[in-house]
Design a protein around this motif. Structure first.
Motif, PDB file in Angstrom:
ATOM      1  N   MET A   1       2.348  18.514  17.519  1.00  0.00           N
ATOM      2  CA  MET A   1       2.651  18.076  16.162  1.00  0.00           C
ATOM      3  C   MET A   1       3.389  16.751  16.153  1.00  0.00           C
ATOM      4  O   MET A   1       3.219  15.953  15.222  1.00  0.00           O
ATOM      5  N   GLU A   2       4.183  16.482  17.179  1.00  0.00           N
ATOM      6  CA  GLU A   2       4.886  15.187  17.243  1.00  0.00           C
ATOM      7  C   GLU A   2       3.889  14.035  17.323  1.00  0.00           C
ATOM      8  O   GLU A   2       4.055  13.020  16.643  1.00  0.00           O
ATOM      9  N   GLU A   3       2.840  14.206  18.137  1.00  0.00           N
ATOM     10  CA  GLU A   3       1.805  13.171  18.236  1.00  0.00           C
ATOM     11  C   GLU A   3       1.077  13.005  16.904  1.00  0.00           C
ATOM     12  O   GLU A   3       0.826  11.884  16.451  1.00  0.00           O
ATOM     13  N   VAL A   4       0.731  14.136  16.308  1.00  0.00           N
ATOM     14  CA  VAL A   4      -0.003  14.112  15.044  1.00  0.00           C
ATOM     15  C   VAL A   4       0.817  13.410  13.959  1.00  0.00           C
ATOM     16  O   VAL A   4       0.321  12.519  13.257  1.00  0.00           O
ATOM     17  N   THR A   5       2.079  13.806  13.808  1.00  0.00           N
ATOM     18  CA  THR A   5       2.928  13.223  12.766  1.00  0.00           C
ATOM     19  C   THR A   5       3.135  11.731  12.982  1.00  0.00           C
ATOM     20  O   THR A   5       3.128  10.949  12.014  1.00  0.00           O
ATOM     21  N   ALA A   6       3.299  11.317  14.224  1.00  0.00           N
ATOM     22  CA  ALA A   6       3.459   9.886  14.512  1.00  0.00           C
ATOM     23  C   ALA A   6       2.208   9.108  14.126  1.00  0.00           C
ATOM     24  O   ALA A   6       2.295   8.016  13.542  1.00  0.00           O
ATOM     25  N   ASN A   7       1.023   9.668  14.415  1.00  0.00           N
ATOM     26  CA  ASN A   7      -0.231   9.018  14.024  1.00  0.00           C
ATOM     27  C   ASN A   7      -0.334   8.922  12.507  1.00  0.00           C
ATOM     28  O   ASN A   7      -0.708   7.880  11.952  1.00  0.00           O
ATOM     29  N   TRP A   8      -0.034  10.036  11.824  1.00  0.00           N
ATOM     30  CA  TRP A   8      -0.117  10.034  10.366  1.00  0.00           C
ATOM     31  C   TRP A   8       0.812   8.993   9.752  1.00  0.00           C
ATOM     32  O   TRP A   8       0.427   8.262   8.839  1.00  0.00           O
ATOM     33  N   ARG A   9       2.025   8.934  10.255  1.00  0.00           N
ATOM     34  CA  ARG A   9       2.998   7.982   9.712  1.00  0.00           C
ATOM     35  C   ARG A   9       2.504   6.545   9.890  1.00  0.00           C
ATOM     36  O   ARG A   9       2.625   5.710   8.992  1.00  0.00           O
ATOM     37  N   ARG A  10       1.938   6.261  11.052  1.00  0.00           N
ATOM     38  CA  ARG A  10       1.435   4.913  11.314  1.00  0.00           C
ATOM     39  C   ARG A  10       0.250   4.586  10.405  1.00  0.00           C
ATOM     40  O   ARG A  10       0.187   3.506   9.809  1.00  0.00           O
ATOM     41  N   VAL A  11      -0.706   5.532  10.291  1.00  0.00           N
ATOM     42  CA  VAL A  11      -1.888   5.299   9.456  1.00  0.00           C
ATOM     43  C   VAL A  11      -1.502   5.129   7.993  1.00  0.00           C
ATOM     44  O   VAL A  11      -1.970   4.208   7.311  1.00  0.00           O
ATOM     45  N   LEU A  12      -0.632   5.990   7.490  1.00  0.00           N
ATOM     46  CA  LEU A  12      -0.220   5.908   6.090  1.00  0.00           C
ATOM     47  C   LEU A  12       0.550   4.629   5.801  1.00  0.00           C
ATOM     48  O   LEU A  12       0.308   3.969   4.785  1.00  0.00           O
ATOM     49  N   SER A  13       1.466   4.272   6.669  1.00  0.00           N
ATOM     50  CA  SER A  13       2.280   3.079   6.439  1.00  0.00           C
ATOM     51  C   SER A  13       1.428   1.833   6.375  1.00  0.00           C
ATOM     52  O   SER A  13       1.659   0.936   5.545  1.00  0.00           O
ATOM     53  N   GLY A  14       0.408   1.754   7.225  1.00  0.00           N
ATOM     54  CA  GLY A  14      -0.464   0.581   7.210  1.00  0.00           C
ATOM     55  C   GLY A  14      -1.450   0.605   6.057  1.00  0.00           C
ATOM     56  O   GLY A  14      -1.675  -0.428   5.398  1.00  0.00           O
ATOM     57  N   SER A  15      -2.028   1.763   5.786  1.00  0.00           N
ATOM     58  CA  SER A  15      -3.102   1.846   4.789  1.00  0.00           C
ATOM     59  C   SER A  15      -2.616   1.782   3.351  1.00  0.00           C
ATOM     60  O   SER A  15      -3.367   1.386   2.453  1.00  0.00           O
ATOM     61  N   LEU A  16      -1.371   2.188   3.101  1.00  0.00           N
ATOM     62  CA  LEU A  16      -0.864   2.221   1.726  1.00  0.00           C
ATOM     63  C   LEU A  16      -0.180   0.923   1.303  1.00  0.00           C
ATOM     64  O   LEU A  16       0.286   0.804   0.164  1.00  0.00           O
ATOM     65  N   ALA A  17      -0.141  -0.055   2.186  1.00  0.00           N
ATOM     66  CA  ALA A  17       0.576  -1.295   1.888  1.00  0.00           C
ATOM     67  C   ALA A  17       0.048  -1.993   0.634  1.00  0.00           C
ATOM     68  O   ALA A  17       0.818  -2.584  -0.130  1.00  0.00           O
ATOM     69  N   ALA A  18      -1.256  -1.925   0.413  1.00  0.00           N
ATOM     70  CA  ALA A  18      -1.849  -2.619  -0.737  1.00  0.00           C
ATOM     71  C   ALA A  18      -2.304  -1.655  -1.831  1.00  0.00           C
ATOM     72  O   ALA A  18      -3.084  -2.029  -2.706  1.00  0.00           O
ATOM     73  N   VAL A  19      -1.812  -0.418  -1.800  1.00  0.00           N
ATOM     74  CA  VAL A  19      -2.236   0.608  -2.753  1.00  0.00           C
ATOM     75  C   VAL A  19      -1.150   0.832  -3.801  1.00  0.00           C
ATOM     76  O   VAL A  19       0.045   0.893  -3.477  1.00  0.00           O
ATOM     77  N   GLY A  20      -1.548   0.963  -5.047  1.00  0.00           N
ATOM     78  CA  GLY A  20      -0.604   1.301  -6.104  1.00  0.00           C
ATOM     79  C   GLY A  20      -0.249   2.779  -6.037  1.00  0.00           C
ATOM     80  O   GLY A  20      -1.132   3.638  -6.111  1.00  0.00           O
ATOM     81  N   CYS A  21       1.022   3.106  -5.844  1.00  0.00           N
ATOM     82  CA  CYS A  21       1.469   4.495  -5.679  1.00  0.00           C
ATOM     83  C   CYS A  21       2.380   4.890  -6.838  1.00  0.00           C
ATOM     84  O   CYS A  21       3.370   4.194  -7.117  1.00  0.00           O
ATOM     85  N   PHE A  22       2.061   6.006  -7.491  1.00  0.00           N
ATOM     86  CA  PHE A  22       2.769   6.394  -8.704  1.00  0.00           C
ATOM     87  C   PHE A  22       3.031   7.899  -8.724  1.00  0.00           C
ATOM     88  O   PHE A  22       2.359   8.677  -8.058  1.00  0.00           O
ATOM     89  N   LYS A  23       3.997   8.294  -9.533  1.00  0.00           N
ATOM     90  CA  LYS A  23       4.266   9.698  -9.806  1.00  0.00           C
ATOM     91  C   LYS A  23       3.950   9.986 -11.270  1.00  0.00           C
ATOM     92  O   LYS A  23       4.367   9.236 -12.162  1.00  0.00           O
ATOM     93  N   ILE A  24       3.183  11.057 -11.490  1.00  0.00           N
ATOM     94  CA  ILE A  24       2.950  11.551 -12.848  1.00  0.00           C
ATOM     95  C   ILE A  24       3.836  12.778 -13.014  1.00  0.00           C
ATOM     96  O   ILE A  24       3.584  13.832 -12.426  1.00  0.00           O
ATOM     97  N   SER A  25       4.896  12.635 -13.794  1.00  0.00           N
ATOM     98  CA  SER A  25       5.816  13.746 -14.039  1.00  0.00           C
ATOM     99  C   SER A  25       5.260  14.622 -15.155  1.00  0.00           C
ATOM    100  O   SER A  25       4.926  14.122 -16.239  1.00  0.00           O
TER     101      SER A  25
END
Length: 367
Positions: free
Chosen positions: A317-341
């Protein structure tokens, strides 16, 4: 049979008795006749006997080049070949006779053979296979494409993701991508997941959904739905193939443009606010970790067995989580992220209309 799934080539083989449900489960994915497979999946009556190096607990076996994971109703062996290909062996334990009938009557779905098969295939084989690739991350989200880009509606189970996406199915230009789990690559592209959407009783209130959902089903199936729906609309559901539910489906990939998290909280009305990328990364990992805890347990057991026997774990799981964090951090840089309450109590139709307006106006602003 070879298919392009989540941007990779998957090769499938199975016993003759399962050829029809396998073909129907994978029919919406593109064929890949000339491409070398990155994942080989064999569906068999019983997994091949292997000499385990450790069995702790009884539902997890570690062996020289892989591991065996035992889930309710299915055994899955995961193994890496010398060329890096992921080889997966799947044995589905099918209920027969009265056990099968009783299980169907007590379940919330009264599932047909193909419906039960495709759920096991997608949820316990295809989505977990993504964990073994460092360039991909699963996100607990419904997704559509509008125009040339994708929009995700993420959140915990029961937040209303599917309900909102159902309201979008007749929107011009919208195509189905995923109902529950979507896969994103490190290039920021969202890949279609053709698992059949789950439609609950409360999704059928005040519309024609119930008629569509029960079309062609037998009287016992219909009675099962009617009784459970009257008792509790959240306790009964049925599945439909995406191409029956949506006029258009997109099993390929599209760049992610907008990501919305649906959060039920103590607010007076539905409202939109921005989310920081750091929060979205953490929220995404937290939600998918909760949703896939049954598979995550096996990765923790795999690490435990490796430590106990002085071998290298196939995956942790440590390997998996590290991969996910890297992929998300790079891929979401140009994405609009919002919360709908969303208020803790809200009218269902009002919720669907408001969220639909938020998504369509947001996607229009990016086009």
């Amino acid at each position: 049979m070879k298919k392009i799934i989540f941007g990779k080539c998957y090769a499938f083989s199975c016993d003759t008795s399962l050829e029809a449900p396998l073909a129907e489960s994978l029919s919406l994915y593109a064929d890949a006749p000339g491409r070398a497979p990155e994942v080989n999946i064999r569906i068999v009556d019983a997994v091949k006997a292997r000499r385990p190096t450790a069995i702790n607990p009884r539902v997890h076996e570690a062996f020289e080049h892989g591991m065996r994971t035992v889930f309710p109703g299915v055994d899955v062996c995961w193994e890496r070949s010398a060329d890096g290909c992921l080889n997966v062996e799947v044995a589905i334990r099918r209920r027969r006779g009265m056990r099968r009938v009783v299980h169907k009557l007590l379940s919330m779905e009264y599932a047909r053979e193909t419906e039960a098969f495709e759920q096991i295939l997608h949820e316990l084989v295809l989505v977990p296979s993504v964990y073994f690739f460092g360039d991909m991350v699963p996100i607990h989200a419904s997704a559509v494409t509008i125009g040339d880009s994708a929009c995700l509606l993420a959140g915990t189970g029961g937040a209303g993701k599917s309900s909102a996406m159902l309201a979008l199915r007749n929107h011009p230009g919208a195509s189905f991508v995923s109902d529950d789990i979507v896969v994103m690559s490190d290039t920021g592209r969202v890949h279609g997941n053709m698992a059949w959407p789950k439609i609950y009783g409360y999704n059928c209130a005040g519309n024609q959904m119930k008629h569509e959902l029960l079309a062609g089903r037998g009287w016992i199936d219909r009675a099962h739905f009617a009784i459970k729906n009257r008792l509790n609309p959240a306790s009964v559901r049925r599945k439909m193939s995406p191409d029956r539910l949506y006029p258009r489906v997109d099993s390929t990939s599209a760049p992610l443009s907008r990501l919305y998290y649906v959060v039920r909280e103590d607010v007076p009305d539905i409202r939109l606010s921005q989310l920081s990328q750091a929060n979205v990364v953490d929220m995404t990992i937290a939600v998918v970790s909760a949703e896939y805890s049954v598979f995550h347990d096996h990765l923790y057991w795999e690490k435990y067995n490796a430590l106990a026997t002085a071998r290298t774990a196939m995956l942790t799981m440590e390997e998996v989580t590290a991969n996910w964090r890297r992929v998300l951090s790079g891929s979401l840089a140009a994405v609009g992220c919002f919360k709908i309450s969303i208020p803790l109590k809200v009218d269902h139709a009002t919720y669907q209309q408001r969220v639909t307006d938020i998504i369509t106006s947001g996607m229009a602003a990016t086009s």
